[in-house]
Design a protein around this motif. Structure first.
Motif, mmCIF file in Angstrom:
data_model
loop_
_atom_site.group_PDB
_atom_site.id
_atom_site.type_symbol
_atom_site.label_atom_id
_atom_site.label_comp_id
_atom_site.label_asym_id
_atom_site.label_seq_id
_atom_site.Cartn_x
_atom_site.Cartn_y
_atom_site.Cartn_z
ATOM 1 N N VAL A 1 -8.932 7.085 18.439
ATOM 2 C CA VAL A 1 -7.984 6.441 19.357
ATOM 3 C C VAL A 1 -8.625 5.165 19.880
ATOM 4 C CG1 VAL A 1 -6.707 6.631 21.529
ATOM 5 C CG2 VAL A 1 -6.902 8.613 20.010
ATOM 6 N N THR A 2 -7.916 4.048 19.777
ATOM 7 C CA THR A 2 -8.432 2.771 20.247
ATOM 8 C C THR A 2 -7.827 2.419 21.606
ATOM 9 O OG1 THR A 2 -6.730 1.675 18.904
ATOM 10 C CG2 THR A 2 -8.954 1.807 17.990
ATOM 11 N N VAL A 3 -8.572 1.619 22.367
ATOM 12 C CA VAL A 3 -8.138 1.196 23.702
ATOM 13 C C VAL A 3 -8.261 -0.315 23.788
ATOM 14 C CG1 VAL A 3 -8.550 1.354 26.192
ATOM 15 C CG2 VAL A 3 -8.868 3.381 24.737
ATOM 16 N N ALA A 4 -7.196 -0.978 24.193
ATOM 17 C CA ALA A 4 -7.195 -2.430 24.360
ATOM 18 C C ALA A 4 -6.773 -2.769 25.783
ATOM 19 C CB ALA A 4 -6.246 -3.091 23.359
ATOM 20 N N LEU B 1 -9.291 -0.298 36.925
ATOM 21 C CA LEU B 1 -8.628 -0.021 35.652
ATOM 22 C C LEU B 1 -9.459 -0.544 34.480
ATOM 23 C CD1 LEU B 1 -5.943 1.269 34.658
ATOM 24 C CD2 LEU B 1 -5.053 -1.071 34.493
ATOM 25 N N GLU B 2 -10.074 -1.715 34.661
ATOM 26 C CA GLU B 2 -10.932 -2.261 33.606
ATOM 27 C C GLU B 2 -12.113 -1.329 33.338
ATOM 28 O OE1 GLU B 2 -11.354 -5.656 32.174
ATOM 29 O OE2 GLU B 2 -9.510 -6.573 32.946
ATOM 30 N N ALA B 3 -12.737 -0.840 34.401
ATOM 31 C CA ALA B 3 -13.900 0.040 34.231
ATOM 32 C C ALA B 3 -13.511 1.327 33.509
ATOM 33 C CB ALA B 3 -14.516 0.356 35.595
ATOM 34 N N VAL B 4 -12.413 1.933 33.933
ATOM 35 C CA VAL B 4 -11.970 3.172 33.289
ATOM 36 C C VAL B 4 -11.579 2.916 31.839
ATOM 37 C CG1 VAL B 4 -10.167 4.939 33.304
ATOM 38 C CG2 VAL B 4 -11.309 4.326 35.425
ATOM 39 N N SER B 5 -10.966 1.764 31.576
ATOM 40 C CA SER B 5 -10.575 1.434 30.203
ATOM 41 C C SER B 5 -11.799 1.316 29.301
ATOM 42 C CB SER B 5 -9.776 0.131 30.182
ATOM 43 O OG SER B 5 -8.586 0.259 30.934
ATOM 44 N N ARG C 1 -12.398 3.797 26.209
ATOM 45 C CA ARG C 1 -12.575 3.279 24.851
ATOM 46 C C ARG C 1 -13.785 3.922 24.179
ATOM 47 N NH1 ARG C 1 -13.402 -1.588 26.170
ATOM 48 N NH2 ARG C 1 -15.650 -1.686 25.812
ATOM 49 N N ARG C 2 -14.860 4.046 24.941
ATOM 50 C CA ARG C 2 -16.094 4.608 24.376
ATOM 51 C C ARG C 2 -15.999 6.117 24.170
ATOM 52 N NH1 ARG C 2 -18.632 0.341 28.550
ATOM 53 N NH2 ARG C 2 -18.571 -1.430 27.115
#
Length: 287
Positions: A173-176, A157-161, A165-166
């Motif tokens: 659209v921002t991703v946190a 999930l961290e990798a996909v996030s 984000r990029r």
């Protein structure tokens, strides 16, 4: 009468039946936002429902229910300000012991479900230049023994996030990412029940290899329930991640998460192995 921007937009929180999800829905509502709270049962929704919280039946492993949520947002007409991907389960057992069906269940909820919800709601988020909040974990940066499946889903999930984000930054659209450590939630208790069931099913040889470790992990989990951050305090950080004008890329919850994520970045692997082993050693049963 002037209507605030918050009341003219929606925020979706998945996994809002209990714990951090329910607390986050209430925190966002208290800040003036209108929340669509994903719950598994109508009884859970009845406890959450208020003027600013609308419970929605949502199992994030159900494509039909995800599609229904997307249709509801389209029909509502208000912009979607944020999606908080909070739903999750914890399945703990050694890699050798954990049945493959449990691995799939862990990833279906903690990874693939979040991806499908995000895909379904991205058109609305792109229109509103909104926010995606991914609920990761300390386990998304640091994999303890017996956490292989759980941490595997959170690392993914961290990798996909990061990728998401990029991809979305040029489109507004921002991703946190939010990384809680020990938090007092029902998920920890339910995970303990599952771990005990899996531990009871180990073969005698597996029990000799891992019985002490499982005892220590369960004792550590009980400590989380006793000493962890309260869900309502965690919800304040999650709400900040969802609504801050300039969000950070990552938020931690709890001093343990702040410390251990930092150590995971700077310590050599073998040193980190010894740190984690030493924390569990006092919790092993006496021989």
């Amino acid at each position: 009468m002037t209507t605030s921007p918050e009341s003219r937009s929606l925020i979706v929180v998945t996994g809002a039946s209990t714990g951090m999800g329910a607390a986050t829905a209430r925190e966002l509502a208290a800040r003036g936002h209108h929340v669509l709270a994903g719950v598994r049962r109508e009884a859970d929704g009845a406890e959450l429902a208020s003027d600013r919280i609308r419970p929605v039946i949502l199992d994030i492993t159900s494509s039909d229910q995800i599609a229904d949520l997307a249709s509801l947002i389209e029909a509502d007409g208000r912009p979607l300000r944020a999606l908080v991907n909070n739903a999750g389960i914890a399945v703990n057992a050694p890699v050798e012991v954990l049945p493959i069906a449990e691995w799939r269940r862990q990833f279906d909820v903690n990874f693939f479900g979040h991806i499908e919800v995000t895909q379904a709601l991205l058109p609305a988020l792109l229109r509103s230049r909104g926010r995606v909040v991914m609920m990761s974990s300390l386990g998304g940066r640091l994999a303890q023994p017996t956490y292989g499946a759980y941490s595997g889903s959170k690392f993914a999930l961290e990798a996909v996030s990061d990728s998401l984000r990029r991809e979305l930054a040029p489109h507004g659209v921002t991703v946190a990412i939010v990384e809680p450590g020990a938090v007092r939630t029902e998920m920890v208790g339910r995970g303990g029940v599952t771990a005990r069931r899996l531990s009871a099913g180990m073969t005698p040889e597996q029990d000799r290899r891992y019985g002490g470790l499982m005892h220590a992990i369960l004792a550590q989990s009980e400590g989380f329930l006793r000493d962890g951050v309260d869900a309502s305090a965690a919800a304040k950080t999650i709400a900040d991640a969802a609504t801050s004008r300039r969000p950070k890329t990552r938020y931690t919850i709890g001093r343990d998460a702040a410390l251990l994520t930092r150590l995971a970045r700077i310590l050599p692997d073998r040193t980190l192995d010894r740190v984690l082993a030493s924390a569990l050693r006092p919790l092993h049963p006496e021989r």
